[in-house]
Write a protein that holds these residues in place. Structure first.
Motif, mmCIF file in Angstrom:
data_model
loop_
_atom_site.group_PDB
_atom_site.id
_atom_site.type_symbol
_atom_site.label_atom_id
_atom_site.label_comp_id
_atom_site.label_asym_id
_atom_site.label_seq_id
_atom_site.Cartn_x
_atom_site.Cartn_y
_atom_site.Cartn_z
ATOM 1 N N THR A 103 -17.710 5.024 -22.084
ATOM 2 C CA THR A 103 -16.683 6.037 -21.842
ATOM 3 C C THR A 103 -17.086 7.349 -22.491
ATOM 4 O O THR A 103 -17.431 7.383 -23.669
ATOM 5 N N TRP A 134 -15.409 10.887 -23.245
ATOM 6 C CA TRP A 134 -14.157 11.668 -23.202
ATOM 7 C C TRP A 134 -14.471 13.084 -22.789
ATOM 8 O O TRP A 134 -15.310 13.746 -23.414
ATOM 9 N N THR A 182 -18.911 5.699 -8.788
ATOM 10 C CA THR A 182 -17.632 5.453 -8.126
ATOM 11 C C THR A 182 -16.688 6.617 -8.428
ATOM 12 O O THR A 182 -16.663 7.125 -9.547
ATOM 13 N N TRP A 220 -10.789 6.797 -11.544
ATOM 14 C CA TRP A 220 -11.945 6.087 -12.090
ATOM 15 C C TRP A 220 -13.172 6.805 -11.571
ATOM 16 O O TRP A 220 -13.503 6.730 -10.379
ATOM 17 N N ILE A 253 -18.437 6.578 -17.804
ATOM 18 C CA ILE A 253 -17.087 6.750 -17.281
ATOM 19 C C ILE A 253 -16.562 8.076 -17.814
ATOM 20 O O ILE A 253 -16.433 8.253 -19.028
ATOM 21 N N LEU A 302 -13.709 10.304 -18.556
ATOM 22 C CA LEU A 302 -12.261 10.118 -18.699
ATOM 23 C C LEU A 302 -11.651 11.221 -19.550
ATOM 24 O O LEU A 302 -12.237 11.629 -20.553
ATOM 25 N N PRO A 335 -11.882 0.158 -6.099
ATOM 26 C CA PRO A 335 -12.859 -0.596 -6.894
ATOM 27 C C PRO A 335 -12.855 -0.195 -8.364
ATOM 28 O O PRO A 335 -13.835 0.320 -8.878
ATOM 29 N N ILE A 336 -11.744 -0.424 -9.033
ATOM 30 C CA ILE A 336 -11.615 -0.054 -10.440
ATOM 31 C C ILE A 336 -11.564 -1.335 -11.269
ATOM 32 O O ILE A 336 -10.749 -2.207 -10.986
ATOM 33 N N PRO A 337 -12.430 -1.469 -12.277
ATOM 34 C CA PRO A 337 -12.433 -2.700 -13.067
ATOM 35 C C PRO A 337 -11.061 -3.004 -13.679
ATOM 36 O O PRO A 337 -10.367 -2.104 -14.150
ATOM 37 N N PHE A 342 -9.887 -1.721 -17.079
ATOM 38 C CA PHE A 342 -9.494 -0.315 -17.165
ATOM 39 C C PHE A 342 -8.118 -0.068 -16.556
ATOM 40 O O PHE A 342 -7.373 0.755 -17.053
ATOM 41 N N TYR A 398 -5.286 1.793 -18.609
ATOM 42 C CA TYR A 398 -5.055 3.174 -18.184
ATOM 43 C C TYR A 398 -3.981 3.353 -17.127
ATOM 44 O O TYR A 398 -3.701 4.478 -16.738
#
Lengths: 142, 145
Positions: free
Chosen positions: A9, A11, A32, A41, A55, A57, B118-120, B123, B127
């Motif tokens: 992740t 931030w 993705t 996501w 990721i 986020l 397709p989001i794990p 998470f 979230y």
């Protein structure tokens, strides 16, 4: 046994701006980009390495309460967080390319005992190392 | 700040318990015991740390898990309600509508018509707990402690 690290992740202060930085400045690819209700996501990977996803986020609820989110955002903006280190096949060349695209480097390519290393920030304030590892310190499986 | 850290460690234990065992009959006194605090003190410090009361946190967790079941399974609304630990379908539906903005049946129908993104799952767990304006009453007191 745990075999490897697959997702990290990062931030960021704004997902669209981070996406632009990681794809257009660093040359990463989108892995993705999916939205469910109001959760986006968004993951990117270095070119040809979709096996490790970053990721992107924005700190916020419900993972964090508003107060914690503000604190994390402040730490990111102040440059207090360094999520990790990238590898490069050619530190000096990549440094030149990324500098030309406007990436903010904190240190130029420098010889270290583990290889040649430069450090930069993303456009949120996160600090990263970018290292061309010496043979002695090369990762066993690449 | 440093004084707060041992408190956070205990509070986090209770919060993790909610995330793990939301389907059980959890009540605030039991959660307070996990956090080694009296019930009143626990609720206050939980809210100060995480921005909402433990009771509210549990409700949002249950609604979030219900959303996941509505998206990914064919369970009925009353089955989903029971599955997430809500024994009254009526108050489950009311709470769902209040937090999500539409009835559970509608939410399920909408998502089942498309493929889930397709989001794990880990998470979505962390979230996508619903946040709604209904928490503004709680949020109004933030920072006073």
């Amino acid at each position: 046994m745990i075999t490897r690290f697959s997702h990290t992740t990062i931030w960021v202060l704004d997902q669209d701006e981070a996406l632009e930085f990681f794809t257009e400045k660093l040359g990463f690819e989108v892995n993705t980009d999916a939205t469910m209700d109001d959760f986006r996501w968004l993951t990117v990977s270095p070119r040809n390495r979709p096996d490790h996803e970053l990721i992107l986020l924005v700190p916020g609820p419900p993972m964090m309460d508003e107060e914690a989110a503000e604190q994390v955002k402040a730490l990111v903006a102040k440059g207090a967080l360094g999520p990790g280190a990238f590898e490069t096949d050619d530190c000096r060349r990549t440094y030149a390319e990324l500098s030309q695209r406007g990436v903010n480097f904190l240190s130029e390519p420098t010889e270290r005992f583990y290889g040649i290393e430069a450090t930069f920030r993303d456009n949120s304030g996160n600090w990263f190392s970018m290292t061309e590892r010496s043979q002695e310190y090369a990762t066993p499986t690449g | 700040m440093s004084d707060a850290i041992p408190v956070y460690i205990h509070l986090l234990r209770a919060k993790d318990l909610i995330d793990r065992e939301y389907a059980r009959e959890l009540d605030v006194p039991a959660l307070a015991r996990v956090a080694h605090a009296s019930t009143a003190h626990f609720s206050r410090s939980f809210k100060r740390a995480f921005g909402e009361t433990p009771h509210r946190y549990l409700l949002r967790r249950r609604i979030e898990r219900a959303k996941e079941l509505l998206r990914g399974t064919e369970l009925s609304v009353s089955e989903v309600s029971l599955e997430v630990g809500c024994h009254s379908v009526g108050s489950f539906s009311t709470g769902f509508r209040e937090l999500v903005g539409e009835p559970p049946s509608e939410y399920g129908r909408r998502w089942r018509a498309t493929r889930p993104p397709p989001i794990p799952a880990c998470f979505t767990l962390m979230y996508t707990r619903p946040r709604a304006s209904s928490s503004s009453r709680e949020a109004g007191r933030r920072g006073s402690g």
